[in-house]
Motif scaffolding. Sequence first.
Motif, PDB file in Angstrom:
ATOM      1  N   TYR A 128       0.834  -1.196   0.000  1.00 49.94           N
ATOM      2  CA  TYR A 128       0.000   0.000   0.000  1.00 49.94           C
ATOM      3  C   TYR A 128       0.875   1.255   0.000  1.00 49.94           C
ATOM      4  O   TYR A 128       0.608   2.228  -0.678  1.00 49.94           O
ATOM      5  N   TYR A 129       1.907   1.151   0.770  1.00 42.03           N
ATOM      6  CA  TYR A 129       2.834   2.267   0.914  1.00 42.03           C
ATOM      7  C   TYR A 129       3.355   2.705  -0.452  1.00 42.03           C
ATOM      8  O   TYR A 129       3.353   3.876  -0.791  1.00 42.03           O
ATOM      9  N   LEU A 130       3.727   1.728  -1.227  1.00 47.03           N
ATOM     10  CA  LEU A 130       4.250   2.048  -2.549  1.00 47.03           C
ATOM     11  C   LEU A 130       3.168   2.637  -3.437  1.00 47.03           C
ATOM     12  O   LEU A 130       3.384   3.587  -4.174  1.00 47.03           O
ATOM     13  N   ARG A 131       1.994   2.071  -3.352  1.00 44.90           N
ATOM     14  CA  ARG A 131       0.903   2.532  -4.199  1.00 44.90           C
ATOM     15  C   ARG A 131       0.482   3.961  -3.815  1.00 44.90           C
ATOM     16  O   ARG A 131       0.362   4.850  -4.649  1.00 44.90           O
ATOM     17  N   ALA A 132       0.216   4.141  -2.531  1.00 49.04           N
ATOM     18  CA  ALA A 132      -0.375   5.399  -2.095  1.00 49.04           C
ATOM     19  C   ALA A 132       0.658   6.482  -1.855  1.00 49.04           C
ATOM     20  O   ALA A 132       0.403   7.651  -2.052  1.00 49.04           O
ATOM     21  N   PHE A 133       1.816   6.089  -1.407  1.00 52.42           N
ATOM     22  CA  PHE A 133       2.819   7.086  -1.049  1.00 52.42           C
ATOM     23  C   PHE A 133       3.893   7.201  -2.113  1.00 52.42           C
ATOM     24  O   PHE A 133       4.328   8.288  -2.432  1.00 52.42           O
ATOM     25  N   GLY A 134       4.271   6.043  -2.620  1.00 51.35           N
ATOM     26  CA  GLY A 134       5.262   5.991  -3.685  1.00 51.35           C
ATOM     27  C   GLY A 134       6.383   6.997  -3.509  1.00 51.35           C
ATOM     28  O   GLY A 134       6.526   7.936  -4.274  1.00 51.35           O
ATOM     29  N   LEU A 135       7.121   6.823  -2.463  1.00 53.23           N
ATOM     30  CA  LEU A 135       8.106   7.843  -2.123  1.00 53.23           C
ATOM     31  C   LEU A 135       9.224   7.960  -3.154  1.00 53.23           C
ATOM     32  O   LEU A 135       9.989   8.915  -3.133  1.00 53.23           O
ATOM     33  N   ASP A 136       9.272   6.991  -4.077  1.00 51.34           N
ATOM     34  CA  ASP A 136      10.351   7.074  -5.058  1.00 51.34           C
ATOM     35  C   ASP A 136       9.989   7.976  -6.240  1.00 51.34           C
ATOM     36  O   ASP A 136      10.833   8.290  -7.053  1.00 51.34           O
ATOM     37  N   VAL A 137       8.697   8.398  -6.315  1.00 45.56           N
ATOM     38  CA  VAL A 137       8.321   9.295  -7.415  1.00 45.56           C
ATOM     39  C   VAL A 137       8.273  10.730  -6.903  1.00 45.56           C
ATOM     40  O   VAL A 137       8.244  10.955  -5.693  1.00 45.56           O
ATOM     41  N   PRO A 138       8.261  11.712  -7.859  1.00 49.12           N
ATOM     42  CA  PRO A 138       8.232  13.113  -7.414  1.00 49.12           C
ATOM     43  C   PRO A 138       7.003  13.416  -6.549  1.00 49.12           C
ATOM     44  O   PRO A 138       5.972  12.751  -6.653  1.00 49.12           O
ATOM     45  N   VAL A 139       7.121  14.488  -5.762  1.00 51.75           N
ATOM     46  CA  VAL A 139       6.076  14.812  -4.791  1.00 51.75           C
ATOM     47  C   VAL A 139       4.717  15.005  -5.454  1.00 51.75           C
ATOM     48  O   VAL A 139       3.705  14.509  -4.988  1.00 51.75           O
ATOM     49  N   TRP A 140       4.701  15.745  -6.594  1.00 49.99           N
ATOM     50  CA  TRP A 140       3.396  16.003  -7.214  1.00 49.99           C
ATOM     51  C   TRP A 140       2.723  14.723  -7.650  1.00 49.99           C
ATOM     52  O   TRP A 140       1.523  14.576  -7.600  1.00 49.99           O
ATOM     53  N   GLN A 141       3.550  13.734  -8.027  1.00 49.73           N
ATOM     54  CA  GLN A 141       2.962  12.467  -8.447  1.00 49.73           C
ATOM     55  C   GLN A 141       2.445  11.680  -7.244  1.00 49.73           C
ATOM     56  O   GLN A 141       1.419  11.023  -7.319  1.00 49.73           O
ATOM     57  N   GLN A 142       3.184  11.801  -6.143  1.00 52.01           N
ATOM     58  CA  GLN A 142       2.694  11.179  -4.906  1.00 52.01           C
ATOM     59  C   GLN A 142       1.306  11.713  -4.575  1.00 52.01           C
ATOM     60  O   GLN A 142       0.403  10.980  -4.204  1.00 52.01           O
ATOM     61  N   TYR A 143       1.182  13.044  -4.748  1.00 56.30           N
ATOM     62  CA  TYR A 143      -0.069  13.693  -4.434  1.00 56.30           C
ATOM     63  C   TYR A 143      -1.185  13.186  -5.343  1.00 56.30           C
ATOM     64  O   TYR A 143      -2.276  12.832  -4.883  1.00 56.30           O
ATOM     65  N   LEU A 144      -0.894  13.087  -6.630  1.00 54.28           N
ATOM     66  CA  LEU A 144      -1.895  12.581  -7.567  1.00 54.28           C
ATOM     67  C   LEU A 144      -2.261  11.140  -7.239  1.00 54.28           C
ATOM     68  O   LEU A 144      -3.438  10.757  -7.276  1.00 54.28           O
ATOM     69  N   ASN A 145      -1.240  10.352  -6.898  1.00 50.43           N
ATOM     70  CA  ASN A 145      -1.504   8.947  -6.548  1.00 50.43           C
ATOM     71  C   ASN A 145      -2.436   8.845  -5.351  1.00 50.43           C
ATOM     72  O   ASN A 145      -3.302   7.973  -5.289  1.00 50.43           O
ATOM     73  N   PHE A 146      -2.236   9.764  -4.430  1.00 48.93           N
ATOM     74  CA  PHE A 146      -3.097   9.750  -3.252  1.00 48.93           C
ATOM     75  C   PHE A 146      -4.552  10.003  -3.646  1.00 48.93           C
ATOM     76  O   PHE A 146      -5.471   9.336  -3.187  1.00 48.93           O
ATOM     77  N   TRP A 147      -4.754  10.983  -4.527  1.00 50.70           N
ATOM     78  CA  TRP A 147      -6.123  11.263  -5.007  1.00 50.70           C
ATOM     79  C   TRP A 147      -6.709  10.035  -5.684  1.00 50.70           C
ATOM     80  O   TRP A 147      -7.883   9.705  -5.481  1.00 50.70           O
ATOM     81  N   LYS A 148      -5.893   9.370  -6.490  1.00 51.73           N
ATOM     82  CA  LYS A 148      -6.360   8.170  -7.187  1.00 51.73           C
ATOM     83  C   LYS A 148      -6.837   7.143  -6.171  1.00 51.73           C
ATOM     84  O   LYS A 148      -7.922   6.576  -6.288  1.00 51.73           O
ATOM     85  N   ALA A 149      -6.009   6.964  -5.149  1.00 50.25           N
ATOM     86  CA  ALA A 149      -6.356   5.987  -4.119  1.00 50.25           C
ATOM     87  C   ALA A 149      -7.664   6.364  -3.418  1.00 50.25           C
ATOM     88  O   ALA A 149      -8.527   5.524  -3.177  1.00 50.25           O
TER      89      ALA A 149
END
Lengths: 288, 322, 329
Positions: free
Chosen positions: C55-76
Amino acid sequence: MKGEKGKKPKNEFLYFAWRNWKLRLGLAIVLFFVVLAIVGPRLTPHQPWAYVGPPARPPSKEFWFGTTMFGQDVFTQFVYGLYPVFLVGALGGGLATLIGTAIGFTAGYRGGWVDEILNTFTNVVLVIPTLALLLIIAAYLGVRSFFIQAVFIGCTAWPWTARAVRAQTLSLKAREFVDLARISAARPTKIILTEIAPNMLSYLVMVFILQFGGAILNAATLDFIGLGPTRGISLGLMMQMALLWGALPLGLWWWFVPPGLAIALLVGALYITNVGLDEIFNPKLREM
Amino acid sequence: MPLLEVQDLRVYYQTIRGDVKALDGASFSLAEGEIMGLAGESGCGKSTLGRSLVLLKPPMKYVEGRVTLEDFSLPIWDREKMNAFRFSKISLIPQYAMNALNPTRKVKKIFTDILATKGIKGSQVLPELRRRLEMVELPLDVLNMYPIELSGGMKQRVVMVLSTFLNPSLLIADEITSALDVSTQRAVVKMLVDFRDRRVVRAMIVITHDISLLYQIADSILVMYAGKLVEKGTTEEILRAPKHPYTRFLIASLPDIGVRYGERKLEGVPGCPPLLLQPPRGCRFRERCPHAFEKCLEEPPFVAIGPSGRQVACWQALEEHA
Amino acid sequence: MQRYLAQKLTIYILTFFLAVTIDWIIPRFMPGNPVQTMLSRAALRAEAVEVMRGYYLRAFGLDVPVWQQYLNFWKAVFHGDLGVSVYLFPKPVIRVIAEAIPYTLAILVPAIVLSWIAGNKFGAFAARRRWLDNTVLPLGYFLTATPYMWLGILLAWGFGVGLGWFPIAGGYSFAMTPHLSWKFVLDLLWHWFLPFVSLFLVMFGGWAIGMRNMIIYELEADYVQYLESLGAPRKLIRRYAFRNAVLPQITGLALQIGTIAAGAVVTETVFSYPGIGKLLVEAIQNQDYFLIQGCFLFIIIGVLLANLIVDIAYLIVDPRTRRGMVGEI
C-alpha cells in the motif's frame, strides 16, 4: 428615550449594567473562578500528580475533593487545572477574535474581489470541522504545550467571527455618518478609527467572550481525547483520567464531577454575561 | 359634533431618570373630512401623539386624557381592547412603511392573514382589492410577489392600501414621505387626498417635518412644541399669518420644498427645546422667545381666538387679540 | 437559485479538495516522520510488512516526485483505497469505517433533528414570557456550555451505574452477536439511548437559546409593530416571528455541524459506542495513521453532505433564496 439630551451615557451604561441580573450573575461566577485559579494553588500543600494519600477516598477534611484511584489529591488537580483554562481561553479566544475581525473587516470594508476571495476562504474554513482538523494535527504532533494548543484553536475558530464582523461592517458602512465622512474626503483609516471602530467595539467585546468560551470547550475536548498538552494538568485531562481508570463503574464521582461542572459553569457564565451585555448595548432588548 | 375629539391627553415615556413628558396635555378636535397636518421639530411629541392614538405600549405610558372617535370612547390605555378599533376604525401608515411588510410572506398572504383576524375571507374581497390597487396605480401582480421584490415606493403603496382597506374613520400618516424622492412624494400626497375625496377615510392626521408638504395637502395645521400644542388653524391662517412666535420661526425658516428642516437646528432660534424630564414652568418656548415677558412664567392656555376656531397658546397673541 | 446552489457547491468542492490535501500533507511533513514510524511499527508483525509496503508504494510511492505522490493519493481516495488498519489488521480501513458509520448516524441524526425541532419550539415558547424566560435562559446556557463528555459521564453514572437502568458501554451486549431479531434490536436501542440523550440535551439547550434570542429580535422588527398597529392578535404575530426566526436557526445548524461532530466523537468515547468517533480516538491512541486519515476523510464527507442537506432545506423554506434575492445565507 426622547427628549433626554445632555445626559452622560457612561452613567447610564453603569446603571443598566448594575441593574442587569444576567451580567451580575455571569461576572460573579467568572470572577469566582478567576480568584480560585489564582489563590487555589496556595491553598493546597500538594502537587497535582503527587501520590499523597490513600486511593479512591471520598471528599474529607484532609482531601476536600477526595482522591483519585492512585491517591492523588483531586482538589489540587482541580485548582491547578483552572489556570490553563483561562490561558487557552484568553489566548485562543483572543487570537480567533483578532483573525476573524481582521479578515471580516477587510472583506466588508474593501469589498470587490478582496471580499470575494476572503469570503470564499472563510466559508471553506467554516465548513471544515474544526475539531477533526485539530485532532489530526494534534495526533501527529509529538510534543504539545498549552501555548500550541491555544494557537491551533485560535487559528481554526475564527471563521464565524469573520462572517459576523463582515456583515456588521457592511451595515455600518451603509450608514449615513460614514457617507458623510467619505464625502468630506476623510482618509479611510480615519473613518475606520473615528466612525466605525467605536460603533463596533461593543460588538467585538461580545464576540471575544463567545470565542473565549468556545476555546475553553474545544481545549477540554482535545484534552479529554488525550491530545492535550503533553505536560501539566487540565480539567479535560482529569475527566479523561477518571474515565480511563474506572471512576465510573467504581462510582468515584468526586473525580469527574468537579472538572466538568467548573467548565459548564464558567462557560455558561460567560454566555450569560454576553446576554446581559447585549441587553445593555441594545436598549430594545431590555426588560421593561 | 366633531369626528375625533382628544381631551387633555397626557402620555409620558418611562426612562431610568423618570418620566419624560413627551405629550403633556393635548386637546383638539378633527371634523369630518378634515386633513390635519401635525408639525413641529423632532422630539416635540407629534409622533408620540400619533402613535398613542393607535398603539400605546411601553416605554410609553398613558397618564390621562380621553379620546372619542365617532361615538366610541377609545380605550387607548388597553393594548388588548384597542384591537377592536385598530385597522377598522383607526389605522396607521407608519414611518417605517418600507419595512412594514413581513419579508417572507407574499403580499397576498399578508392581506389574507390580517383580514382573517377580522373575520374576513380573502377570496371575498378580491374585487375590492383589485380596485384599491388600481387606485394607487399598482399592478395586480404585486399580490404574488414578496415584499423584497417591490421597490420602496411600491411597498409604501401596498401599505397604504392595506392600512385603509377597512375604510377606517381616522387615518394617521406618520412621516410617510421622508424616505421618498420628490416625485414619488407628490404621487403619495395625491393618493392621500384621493383617499379622503373618495371617502375611503373620513379624516386624516398627517404627521410631518415638512411644512411645505402640508401646504399641498392639509386643511388645517396643528403645531407642537416641547410636548405642548402651540397653535392650530387652517393651513392658510398658519402659513400666512402665524400667531405664535414659534410658528413664526417655523414658517420663516421654511426652506425650499422637499428639504426637511427638522434635521437641522432651527435657524435664528437661539437655544434648544427644554428637557421634558422636568419641563420648566410656564410657557415652554419662553427661553427662546424674543417677545417673552413676565406673564410667560405662567402657562398659557390653548384657547380659541376669533370665530374661525383658530387656537393658540401664547400670552402675547392673546393680548393682541383682546 | 442556481447561483445559490452553485456557490455552495463550489465552496464544498474547494473544502473537500483542501481537506484531502491536508490529509495527505500532515502525515508526510509533520516532524518525527510519522510514516516511517508507522512502517517500523508494522514491521513488528511479519505478515503485515508485505501488505503495508504494498500500500505504501501505491499510495505514497516515495520514489516518485512529490506532485505524483499527491496525484496517486487522489487516485487511491477515489478508489476507496484508504490502506489497511494496523490496529485492526488486516482489515482495510474502508471496511472498518463502513462498519462504524451506522452507529454514528444512529445517534447523530435523531439527536440533531429532534433537538433542533424541540429546542426551537421550546425557545419560541419561552421568549418574552418573563418567568419562564428567566428560568430557561440560565438553564439553557448551562446546557450548551456543558462539555459533551461530561454530560455523557454524568448520565452514565446516574442512569447506568447508579440506577442500573442502562448499560454504560458498547453498541450491543457483549454476549450477543449481531443478527436480526427483536431481542437484538431492543438490545441495540437499550445501548443507543444514553449516548443519544446525552447529545440531544447539549444541543437542545443551544437551539432553545438561539430561538429565544431570535424571536426577541423578531418581535422588535418593524413588521411586527405594523401588525400590532393593525390590531393583529398575538397568535398571528408569534406565527410570523417564529417562521422568520427559524431561518437563521437553519443557518445556525449548518454552522454547528462541525461542533456537533466533535460532540459525537467524545460522546462515543465515553460510552464506548462503536461509531467513527470512538474509532478515531482509538486510532489516535494506537497511532494507526491510515485509520486516522480515513476517519478524518469520512467526517469531512459527512459534514459536507450534512451542509448540503441543510442548504437544500433552507432553499425550500426561504422564498428569498429561491427567487435569487439573497446571494448567501
